[in-house]
Design a protein around this motif. Structure first.
Motif, PDB file in Angstrom:
ATOM      1  N   ASP A  37      32.036  62.275  47.579  1.00 55.04           N
ATOM      2  CA  ASP A  37      32.096  63.669  47.143  1.00 55.04           C
ATOM      3  C   ASP A  37      33.394  64.360  47.548  1.00 55.04           C
ATOM      4  O   ASP A  37      33.490  65.593  47.443  1.00 55.04           O
TER       5      ASP A  37
ATOM      6  N   GLU B  61      35.602  67.350  43.894  1.00 54.45           N
ATOM      7  CA  GLU B  61      34.607  67.823  42.936  1.00 54.45           C
ATOM      8  C   GLU B  61      34.904  67.232  41.564  1.00 54.45           C
ATOM      9  O   GLU B  61      36.016  66.780  41.289  1.00 54.45           O
ATOM     10  N   ASP B  62      33.912  67.230  40.695  1.00 55.48           N
ATOM     11  CA  ASP B  62      34.040  66.547  39.411  1.00 55.48           C
ATOM     12  C   ASP B  62      35.203  67.062  38.563  1.00 55.48           C
ATOM     13  O   ASP B  62      35.830  66.295  37.831  1.00 55.48           O
TER      14      ASP B  62
ATOM     15  N   LYS C  26      39.304  72.145  45.445  1.00 57.28           N
ATOM     16  CA  LYS C  26      38.180  71.264  45.109  1.00 57.28           C
ATOM     17  C   LYS C  26      38.302  69.893  45.768  1.00 57.28           C
ATOM     18  O   LYS C  26      37.663  68.928  45.344  1.00 57.28           O
TER      19      LYS C  26
ATOM     20  N   ARG D  70      36.112  61.501  42.306  1.00 59.07           N
ATOM     21  CA  ARG D  70      34.673  61.222  42.318  1.00 59.07           C
ATOM     22  C   ARG D  70      34.324  60.173  41.255  1.00 59.07           C
ATOM     23  O   ARG D  70      34.815  60.214  40.134  1.00 59.07           O
TER      24      ARG D  70
ATOM     25  N   SER E 216      27.609  66.891  43.482  1.00 60.05           N
ATOM     26  CA  SER E 216      28.438  66.899  44.698  1.00 60.05           C
ATOM     27  C   SER E 216      27.842  67.837  45.725  1.00 60.05           C
ATOM     28  O   SER E 216      27.422  68.957  45.403  1.00 60.05           O
TER      29      SER E 216
ATOM     30  N   TYR F 265      29.338  69.501  47.899  1.00 61.70           N
ATOM     31  CA  TYR F 265      30.187  70.686  48.053  1.00 61.70           C
ATOM     32  C   TYR F 265      30.001  71.661  46.884  1.00 61.70           C
ATOM     33  O   TYR F 265      29.977  72.876  47.073  1.00 61.70           O
ATOM     34  N   ALA F 266      29.819  71.131  45.683  1.00 63.55           N
ATOM     35  CA  ALA F 266      29.544  71.992  44.552  1.00 63.55           C
ATOM     36  C   ALA F 266      28.187  72.674  44.724  1.00 63.55           C
ATOM     37  O   ALA F 266      28.019  73.855  44.420  1.00 63.55           O
TER      38      ALA F 266
END
Length: 462
Positions: free
Chosen positions: A182, A185-186, A203, A224, A453, A455-456
């Motif tokens: 992670d 982020e995506d 991110k 990711r 994720s 974090y998201a």
């Protein structure tokens, strides 16, 4: 329709539950004497063309995944005589192998074994994230703690850690790896040539993990993975293994030989998920089955007898050493029952419990026991026609014992071809198995959600 007739709104009907199938590949086949069979590829462990053929056959059969077991050392216990007859002494490292095979397949997933006891979490996270990118979302990690006690010297250790310590380390290891996956982020990477902005630093997340076994700063130097996380698989039926699966795994490989045992395990492991905030469908239970297939029962039995005749007694006895590690097996009478423990020693692992209880229940002689184990090391061996094999699989699938199966071909490539050509059409005819791949990634084909994720998720909760 008249004005007075009620109208109905179409509702979507849930798709019928279908089997998940994996091909569990042991280079020449799962039977201990498979390498001696006339149709076996004797050098299979280091023959890339052989593995290409197997992966493409499994994909032709619409399997979800191909799996290889692995160990950071030599797979053998026994004397020099049995060692000289051991056909599993040379084999590829699985992540490297799967990277090559992903280039010659489009749909099938790849499950590689890697040990939390003898690997590094940062390097492992990077390897599996790379494999997921290379395969475009088809990677899976089979998490093992390594039960073999003869490999610690390969890593400069004085002794093999005990099971409790290995599993405690495994929980932390898996959490670290997921955190590293992670790191970005995506949508972190913009790669905007016009503006010159490559990615958004806001991110990117540094893990800064400090635990009992690991201190890992991060971040991972790779974006990711396509699946978010490669699919997490666990193999084991001990108490510690079931807890690890309930906490972290999305599929569990297991070995049972009776419906009642398989049902009890299924209920047990699924029942552990709630305390980790998970639902039963988030963990697939996939027992192993080794099918010996004939177009008639007589043909199937003849194939089985042909394989059994290839077992040298020294190799057969060596298969029993993990279960009776302190015995001199060379003194045993092959036609008498093996000696049974009044109580199973604490160091005996979960597979040994299954095997010893099987021998006791069936009244096997030493020879009959090693002949049984020779087929698939204590997994379920079914000898019969395609209809018989499908009947047995359907019974377990529809009666709370399995979400699918790990197919363990006795001889390769022959047995995998027979399963794909004869059993898969029978399962499809019964509506138990797909007729086309549903998704692009392994997760999609297994019916598993893509993890968000961490974090998201935190940002949305804030």
């Amino acid at each position: 329709m008249s004005a007075t007739e009620p109208t109905s709104t179409p509702t979507s009907t849930p798709a019928p539950r279908q089997l998940r199938l994996g091909a569990f590949i042991m280079a020449t086949g799962h039977h201990i004497a498979a390498w001696r069979h006339p149709d076996a590829q004797a050098d299979a462990g280091v023959n890339i063309d052989h593995y290409i053929e197997l992966a493409q056959t499994a994909e032709r059969g619409l399997f979800d995944q191909v799996f290889v077991a692995d160990s950071p050392g030599v797979w053998h216990r026994g004397d020099a005589e049995s060692l000289s007859r051991q056909g599993r002494m040379s084999y590829f490292e699985p992540v490297t192998l799967w990277a090559a095979l992903s280039a010659v397949t489009r749909h099938i997933g790849f499950v590689a074994t890697a040990s939390t006891t003898y690997e590094d979490p940062f390097l492992l996270a990077r390897k599996f994230a790379s494999l997921d990118h290379i395969s475009k979302g088809r990677a899976a990690w089979n998490v093992v703690t390594t039960s073999a006690d003869n490999v610690h010297g390969n890593f400069g250790l004085a002794a093999h850690p005990d099971p409790a310590q290995r599993y405690e380390r495994a929980h932390e290891f898996v959490d670290v790896v997921k955190g590293l996956w992670d790191s970005f982020e995506d949508d972190a990477f913009q790669r905007d040539k016009a503006s010159g902005v490559y990615f958004d630093p806001d991110k990117l997340h540094t893990l800064n993990h400090v635990g009992r076994y690991f201190k890992v700063k991060g971040p991972l130097n790779l974006e990711r993975p396509p699946q978010g996380h490669p699919v997490i698989v666990q193999a084991g039926s001990s108490e510690d293994g079931k807890e690890l699966a309930a906490a972290s795994a999305e599929a569990i490989f297991t070995a049972w030989t009776s419906l009642a045992e398989a049902q009890a395990f299924y209920r047990d492991v699924k029942g552990r998920l709630a305390k980790y905030g998970r639902r039963p469908e988030q963990l697939l239970v996939l027992p192993g089955i080794s099918p010996v297939i004939g177009r008639t029962e007589e043909e199937a039995q003849a194939k089985w007898a042909e394989l059994q005749a290839l077992i040298h007694p020294s190799v057969g006895l060596a298969t029993l050493l993990p279960f009776w590690p302190n015995e001199d097996l060379s003194r045993w009478d092959l036609e008498a029952p093996p000696p049974y423990y009044p109580e199973l020693p604490p160091g005996i692992n979960s597979r040994a419990h299954v095997v010893i209880e099987l021998a006791r229940r069936e009244g096997f002689t030493v020879r009959e026991l090693y002949q049984y184990l020779a087929g698939a090391r204590g997994h379920w061996v079914v000898v019969g026609t395609p209809q018989t094999i499908a009947d047995r699989m359907q019974e377990w699938f529809e009666n709370g014992a399995a979400d699918g199966f790990n197919i363990m071909p006795p001889v390769l490539p022959q047995s995998l071809n027979e399963f794909v050509d004869l059993v898969v059409p029978e399962l499809q005819k019964r509506g138990l198995f797909r007729t086309a791949y549903e998704g692009r990634t392994l997760r999609e084909n297994l019916g598993l959600a893509r993890p968000e994720s961490r974090y998201a998720a935190q940002a949305q909760a804030a």
